[in-house]
Design a protein around this motif. Sequence first.
Motif, short mmCIF file in Angstrom:
data_model
loop_
_atom_site.label_atom_id
_atom_site.label_comp_id
_atom_site.label_asym_id
_atom_site.label_seq_id
_atom_site.Cartn_x
_atom_site.Cartn_y
_atom_site.Cartn_z
N HIS A 1 27.29 28.47 60.35
CA HIS A 1 26.34 27.42 60.73
C HIS A 1 26.87 26.06 60.33
CE1 HIS A 1 23.09 29.92 62.13
NE2 HIS A 1 23.13 30.65 61.01
N PHE A 2 27.47 25.97 59.15
CA PHE A 2 27.90 24.67 58.69
C PHE A 2 29.10 24.17 59.48
CE2 PHE A 2 29.12 21.26 55.91
CZ PHE A 2 27.88 20.70 55.70
N ALA A 3 29.97 25.07 59.94
CA ALA A 3 31.09 24.66 60.79
C ALA A 3 30.57 24.06 62.09
CB ALA A 3 32.01 25.84 61.06
N VAL A 4 29.49 24.63 62.62
CA VAL A 4 28.88 24.09 63.83
C VAL A 4 28.32 22.70 63.56
CG1 VAL A 4 26.98 24.40 65.48
CG2 VAL A 4 28.36 26.37 64.78
N VAL A 5 27.67 22.54 62.43
CA VAL A 5 27.11 21.23 62.06
C VAL A 5 28.24 20.21 61.90
CG1 VAL A 5 25.88 19.95 60.27
CG2 VAL A 5 25.06 22.19 60.99
N GLY B 1 11.95 31.13 56.49
CA GLY B 1 11.24 29.87 56.33
C GLY B 1 12.01 28.80 55.61
N LYS B 2 13.23 29.10 55.18
CA LYS B 2 14.06 28.13 54.46
C LYS B 2 15.18 27.63 55.37
CE LYS B 2 12.53 29.36 50.14
NZ LYS B 2 12.13 28.56 49.05
N CYS B 3 15.84 26.58 54.95
CA CYS B 3 17.02 26.04 55.62
C CYS B 3 18.23 26.44 54.78
CB CYS B 3 16.94 24.52 55.72
SG CYS B 3 15.50 23.93 56.63
N VAL B 4 19.14 27.19 55.36
CA VAL B 4 20.31 27.69 54.63
C VAL B 4 21.53 26.94 55.12
CG1 VAL B 4 21.65 29.72 54.01
CG2 VAL B 4 19.18 29.94 54.40
N LEU B 5 21.94 25.90 54.35
CA LEU B 5 23.08 25.09 54.74
C LEU B 5 24.40 25.77 54.42
CD1 LEU B 5 20.61 23.13 54.54
CD2 LEU B 5 22.28 21.34 54.22
N ASP B 6 24.46 26.43 53.29
CA ASP B 6 25.59 27.28 52.91
C ASP B 6 25.09 28.23 51.83
OD1 ASP B 6 25.67 25.90 50.46
OD2 ASP B 6 27.46 24.76 50.95
N ILE C 1 20.22 26.14 49.68
CA ILE C 1 19.07 26.72 50.37
C ILE C 1 17.88 25.82 50.06
CG2 ILE C 1 17.58 28.73 50.58
CD1 ILE C 1 20.07 30.35 49.52
N MET C 2 17.30 25.23 51.11
CA MET C 2 16.25 24.24 50.94
C MET C 2 14.93 24.73 51.53
SD MET C 2 18.59 20.99 52.12
CE MET C 2 17.52 19.68 51.57
N SER C 3 13.83 24.27 50.96
CA SER C 3 12.50 24.54 51.47
C SER C 3 12.07 23.40 52.39
CB SER C 3 11.50 24.66 50.33
OG SER C 3 11.84 25.74 49.49
N PRO C 4 11.16 23.65 53.34
CA PRO C 4 10.67 22.56 54.19
C PRO C 4 10.15 21.39 53.35
CG PRO C 4 9.97 24.65 55.07
CD PRO C 4 10.58 24.94 53.73
N GLY C 5 10.52 20.18 53.75
CA GLY C 5 10.13 18.98 53.02
C GLY C 5 11.16 18.54 51.99
N GLN C 6 12.08 19.41 51.65
CA GLN C 6 13.09 19.10 50.64
C GLN C 6 14.23 18.30 51.28
OE1 GLN C 6 14.58 22.61 48.69
NE2 GLN C 6 15.66 21.45 47.13
N THR C 7 14.75 17.33 50.53
CA THR C 7 15.89 16.54 50.98
C THR C 7 16.97 16.58 49.91
OG1 THR C 7 15.03 14.49 50.04
CG2 THR C 7 14.48 14.95 52.35
N GLY C 8 18.18 16.30 50.32
CA GLY C 8 19.30 16.26 49.39
C GLY C 8 20.57 15.89 50.13
N LYS C 9 21.69 15.97 49.45
CA LYS C 9 22.97 15.69 50.08
C LYS C 9 23.45 16.93 50.82
CE LYS C 9 26.08 13.21 48.14
NZ LYS C 9 27.08 12.69 47.23
N ALA C 10 24.05 16.69 51.97
CA ALA C 10 24.60 17.78 52.77
C ALA C 10 25.90 18.27 52.13
CB ALA C 10 24.85 17.32 54.20
#
Length: 113
Positions: free
Chosen positions: A3-7, A39-44, A48-57
């Motif tokens: 997924h991250f390679a696609v991003v 229900g989470k966002c898995v960047l790598d 792993i982030m929850s909805p509403g959470q922000t941070g550095k990619a």
Amino acid sequence: MSHFAVVAALFVCLAVILGGQGSQAAIARVKLANPDHPGKCVLDSHTIMSPGQTGKAPNLPCASAECHSDSLVTIQTCAAVAPPKGCKQRDFVNVNRDYPACCERSYDCSKHI
């Protein structure tokens, strides 16, 4: 392809497209779901982030990531800024800063370019 390679590929495309349009940041919105983390966002595997959470990619020197519902992630890079006349743009000053403070760039103005 992960997924991250696609991003990352999306960012390259967006940077090329937006490069000639002034000081706009590249913004991508991509679904990064993983059945192991519903229900989470898995960047790598470490981000792993929850909805509403922000941070550095991860794997980008300076970009923000924001998790939304349905595992949608908005990733924003630094605005494209031309270096001062006669200078060459160099690396980010401090990629350990939070976004957008990490966007500050250094310049080499020692030679006529």
